[in-house]
Write a protein that holds these residues in place. Structure first.
Motif, PDB file in Angstrom:
ATOM      1  N   ASP A  22      68.515  75.223  67.249  1.00  0.00           N
ATOM      2  CA  ASP A  22      69.075  76.418  66.628  1.00  0.00           C
ATOM      3  C   ASP A  22      68.239  77.007  65.505  1.00  0.00           C
ATOM      4  O   ASP A  22      68.537  78.097  65.029  1.00  0.00           O
ATOM      5  CB  ASP A  22      70.478  76.097  66.090  1.00  0.00           C
ATOM      6  CG  ASP A  22      71.332  77.340  65.948  1.00  0.00           C
ATOM      7  OD1 ASP A  22      71.259  78.207  66.839  1.00  0.00           O
ATOM      8  OD2 ASP A  22      72.049  77.449  64.944  1.00  0.00           O
ATOM      9  N   VAL A  23      67.200  76.288  65.090  1.00  0.00           N
ATOM     10  CA  VAL A  23      66.355  76.794  64.016  1.00  0.00           C
ATOM     11  C   VAL A  23      64.882  76.734  64.397  1.00  0.00           C
ATOM     12  O   VAL A  23      64.187  77.745  64.362  1.00  0.00           O
ATOM     13  CB  VAL A  23      66.588  76.005  62.701  1.00  0.00           C
ATOM     14  CG1 VAL A  23      65.652  76.500  61.601  1.00  0.00           C
ATOM     15  CG2 VAL A  23      68.040  76.108  62.249  1.00  0.00           C
ATOM     16  N   MET A  24      64.402  75.553  64.762  1.00  0.00           N
ATOM     17  CA  MET A  24      62.972  75.367  64.947  1.00  0.00           C
ATOM     18  C   MET A  24      62.465  75.922  66.286  1.00  0.00           C
ATOM     19  O   MET A  24      61.422  76.560  66.338  1.00  0.00           O
ATOM     20  CB  MET A  24      62.614  73.886  64.843  1.00  0.00           C
ATOM     21  CG  MET A  24      63.108  73.224  63.559  1.00  0.00           C
ATOM     22  SD  MET A  24      62.533  74.032  62.041  1.00  0.00           S
ATOM     23  CE  MET A  24      60.785  73.651  62.085  1.00  0.00           C
ATOM     24  N   TYR A  25      63.181  75.664  67.368  1.00  0.00           N
ATOM     25  CA  TYR A  25      62.750  76.126  68.693  1.00  0.00           C
ATOM     26  C   TYR A  25      63.516  77.341  69.190  1.00  0.00           C
ATOM     27  O   TYR A  25      63.154  77.915  70.226  1.00  0.00           O
ATOM     28  CB  TYR A  25      62.913  75.008  69.735  1.00  0.00           C
ATOM     29  CG  TYR A  25      61.994  73.840  69.553  1.00  0.00           C
ATOM     30  CD1 TYR A  25      60.686  73.999  69.121  1.00  0.00           C
ATOM     31  CD2 TYR A  25      62.429  72.546  69.851  1.00  0.00           C
ATOM     32  CE1 TYR A  25      59.847  72.912  68.973  1.00  0.00           C
ATOM     33  CE2 TYR A  25      61.587  71.458  69.709  1.00  0.00           C
ATOM     34  CZ  TYR A  25      60.297  71.649  69.262  1.00  0.00           C
ATOM     35  OH  TYR A  25      59.465  70.558  69.126  1.00  0.00           O
ATOM     36  N   GLY A  26      64.593  77.700  68.508  1.00  0.00           N
ATOM     37  CA  GLY A  26      65.404  78.792  69.040  1.00  0.00           C
ATOM     38  C   GLY A  26      66.321  79.374  67.998  1.00  0.00           C
ATOM     39  O   GLY A  26      66.004  79.444  66.817  1.00  0.00           O
ATOM     40  N   GLY A  27      67.497  79.799  68.452  1.00  0.00           N
ATOM     41  CA  GLY A  27      68.477  80.408  67.556  1.00  0.00           C
ATOM     42  C   GLY A  27      68.855  81.799  68.001  1.00  0.00           C
ATOM     43  O   GLY A  27      68.143  82.449  68.773  1.00  0.00           O
ATOM     44  N   GLU A  28      70.016  82.245  67.534  1.00  0.00           N
ATOM     45  CA  GLU A  28      70.437  83.609  67.836  1.00  0.00           C
ATOM     46  C   GLU A  28      69.367  84.587  67.334  1.00  0.00           C
ATOM     47  O   GLU A  28      68.887  84.452  66.212  1.00  0.00           O
ATOM     48  CB  GLU A  28      71.780  83.917  67.186  1.00  0.00           C
ATOM     49  CG  GLU A  28      72.951  83.186  67.818  1.00  0.00           C
ATOM     50  CD  GLU A  28      73.269  83.685  69.219  1.00  0.00           C
ATOM     51  OE1 GLU A  28      72.826  84.796  69.575  1.00  0.00           O
ATOM     52  OE2 GLU A  28      73.965  82.954  69.965  1.00  0.00           O
ATOM     53  N   PRO A  29      68.979  85.556  68.157  1.00  0.00           N
ATOM     54  CA  PRO A  29      67.888  86.446  67.761  1.00  0.00           C
ATOM     55  C   PRO A  29      68.272  87.302  66.565  1.00  0.00           C
ATOM     56  O   PRO A  29      69.422  87.732  66.428  1.00  0.00           O
ATOM     57  CB  PRO A  29      67.658  87.299  69.009  1.00  0.00           C
ATOM     58  CG  PRO A  29      68.928  87.220  69.779  1.00  0.00           C
ATOM     59  CD  PRO A  29      69.491  85.861  69.501  1.00  0.00           C
ATOM     60  N   PRO A  30      67.310  87.555  65.675  1.00  0.00           N
ATOM     61  CA  PRO A  30      67.573  88.461  64.553  1.00  0.00           C
ATOM     62  C   PRO A  30      67.748  89.892  65.050  1.00  0.00           C
ATOM     63  O   PRO A  30      67.490  90.201  66.230  1.00  0.00           O
ATOM     64  CB  PRO A  30      66.316  88.307  63.687  1.00  0.00           C
ATOM     65  CG  PRO A  30      65.250  87.877  64.638  1.00  0.00           C
ATOM     66  CD  PRO A  30      65.929  87.034  65.671  1.00  0.00           C
ATOM     67  N   SER A  31      68.140  90.781  64.162  1.00  0.00           N
ATOM     68  CA  SER A  31      68.446  92.159  64.548  1.00  0.00           C
ATOM     69  C   SER A  31      67.240  92.897  65.110  1.00  0.00           C
ATOM     70  O   SER A  31      67.398  93.850  65.878  1.00  0.00           O
ATOM     71  CB  SER A  31      68.997  92.918  63.332  1.00  0.00           C
ATOM     72  OG  SER A  31      68.059  92.909  62.267  1.00  0.00           O
ATOM     73  N   TRP A  32      66.031  92.457  64.755  1.00  0.00           N
ATOM     74  CA  TRP A  32      64.833  93.177  65.187  1.00  0.00           C
ATOM     75  C   TRP A  32      64.269  92.667  66.523  1.00  0.00           C
ATOM     76  O   TRP A  32      63.242  93.163  66.978  1.00  0.00           O
ATOM     77  CB  TRP A  32      63.747  93.094  64.107  1.00  0.00           C
ATOM     78  CG  TRP A  32      63.512  91.711  63.576  1.00  0.00           C
ATOM     79  CD1 TRP A  32      64.041  91.169  62.436  1.00  0.00           C
ATOM     80  CD2 TRP A  32      62.683  90.705  64.148  1.00  0.00           C
ATOM     81  NE1 TRP A  32      63.606  89.879  62.261  1.00  0.00           N
ATOM     82  CE2 TRP A  32      62.768  89.571  63.295  1.00  0.00           C
ATOM     83  CE3 TRP A  32      61.887  90.633  65.295  1.00  0.00           C
ATOM     84  CZ2 TRP A  32      62.088  88.381  63.557  1.00  0.00           C
ATOM     85  CZ3 TRP A  32      61.201  89.447  65.555  1.00  0.00           C
ATOM     86  CH2 TRP A  32      61.299  88.343  64.695  1.00  0.00           C
ATOM     87  N   ALA A  33      64.929  91.708  67.156  1.00  0.00           N
ATOM     88  CA  ALA A  33      64.420  91.137  68.414  1.00  0.00           C
ATOM     89  C   ALA A  33      65.483  91.209  69.504  1.00  0.00           C
ATOM     90  O   ALA A  33      66.686  91.271  69.235  1.00  0.00           O
ATOM     91  CB  ALA A  33      63.980  89.694  68.207  1.00  0.00           C
TER      92      ALA A  33
END
Length: 272
Positions: free
Chosen positions: A164-175
């Motif tokens: 959820d942090v290092m390899y991935g995670g919910e995309p930020p608003s700009w992606a």
């Protein structure tokens, strides 16, 4: 990337702090007694003193972030110089490690504090530095040939943090994240956790000009994507394996090979 709030593996702040102190202490004791020229298997360009200096710098840096909060990171000009003597390097590590644990213990985890991630809180640093110390403790033990078990509770949360942090995670608003229809379940056989991720492609440009264009994964417990596979092992085995500190011994993969290939593509990409 963003972090997931309320992960089933999350620990209380006090537990992260206790792990940070314990793992840092074990790291220090192993390297204090280790041949300074011993090679670090997971970081072949480093010897044991290079590893000791690395975590010294890391813990100094984050102690300054917390002390200076909510200002940005410290200036490189303030960074301590690397001592030449092994004993002096151990002493500097002791000072920097104590400063970090003291600063974190005195801060509210909900307070604003700079980080390289979208989550900008003291709590992010507490969690991240507990995992940093854990994995580098393993590095130290591998260099010294004295490997001991990883604590299951912290290792389980380490797997979640990687997803959820290092390899991935919910995309930020700009992606933009486009799922590929595959899902992978990470089953931690000793702690009872199952972490489900969907894979796909992430593309975008951050406000500071950082381009992203490649495989990505998102931790989504309730997603019912098809083409699923399961990756199973103890929390310690999966945490060390996903951090590229061990081979696949103890890891069992079943189900869709296409889904597993998509998962591997995401975790084999450079760390964020």
């Amino acid at each position: 990337m963003t972090g997931m709030t309320g992960s089933p593996t999350s620990l209380p702040t006090s537990a992260y702090l206790n792990h940070l102190v314990a793992e840092s202490s074990r790291f220090r004791d192993v390297l204090a007694a280790c041949d300074p020229a011993a090679r670090v298997p997971s970081c072949p360009d480093w010897d044991a003193d290079d590893l000791l200096w690395h975590l010294t710098e890391v813990q100094w840096f984050w102690s300054q972030v917390i002390v200076r909060r909510p200002a940005g990171p410290p200036d490189d000009a303030d960074r301590p110089a690397r001592p030449e003597a092994h004993a002096d390097l151990v002493s500097l590590f002791d000072a920097c490690s104590s400063a970090l644990s003291s600063a974190l213990a005195a801060a509210d985890p909900g307070e604003a504090a700079w980080s390289w991630a979208e989550e900008q809180t003291v709590g992010f640093t507490v969690r991240r530095q507990a995992h940093e110390a854990l994995i580098h403790r393993l590095d130290a033990e591998q260099a010294a040939g004295t490997v001991t078990p990883l604590p299951p509770d912290l290792a389980a949360d380490g797997v979640a943090e990687l997803m959820d942090v290092m390899y991935g995670g919910e995309p930020p608003s700009w992606a933009t994240f486009t799922p590929d229809g595959h899902a992978t379940a990470l089953r931690l056989t000793d702690t009872g956790h199952t972490l489900r991720v969907v894979t796909g492609h992430l593309v975008g440009t951050s406000p500071d000009g950082w381009d992203v264009d490649g495989p990505h994964l998102v931790l989504r417990p309730d997603d019912a994507a098809g083409g699923a596979c399961e990756v199973a092992g103890t929390a310690a085995v999966l945490d060390a394996w996903l951090w590229r500190r061990t081979e696949e011994a103890g890891v069992t993969v079943t189900g869709s090979q296409e889904a597993y290939a998509a998962f591997r593509a995401a975790v084999d990409a450079p760390l964020t």
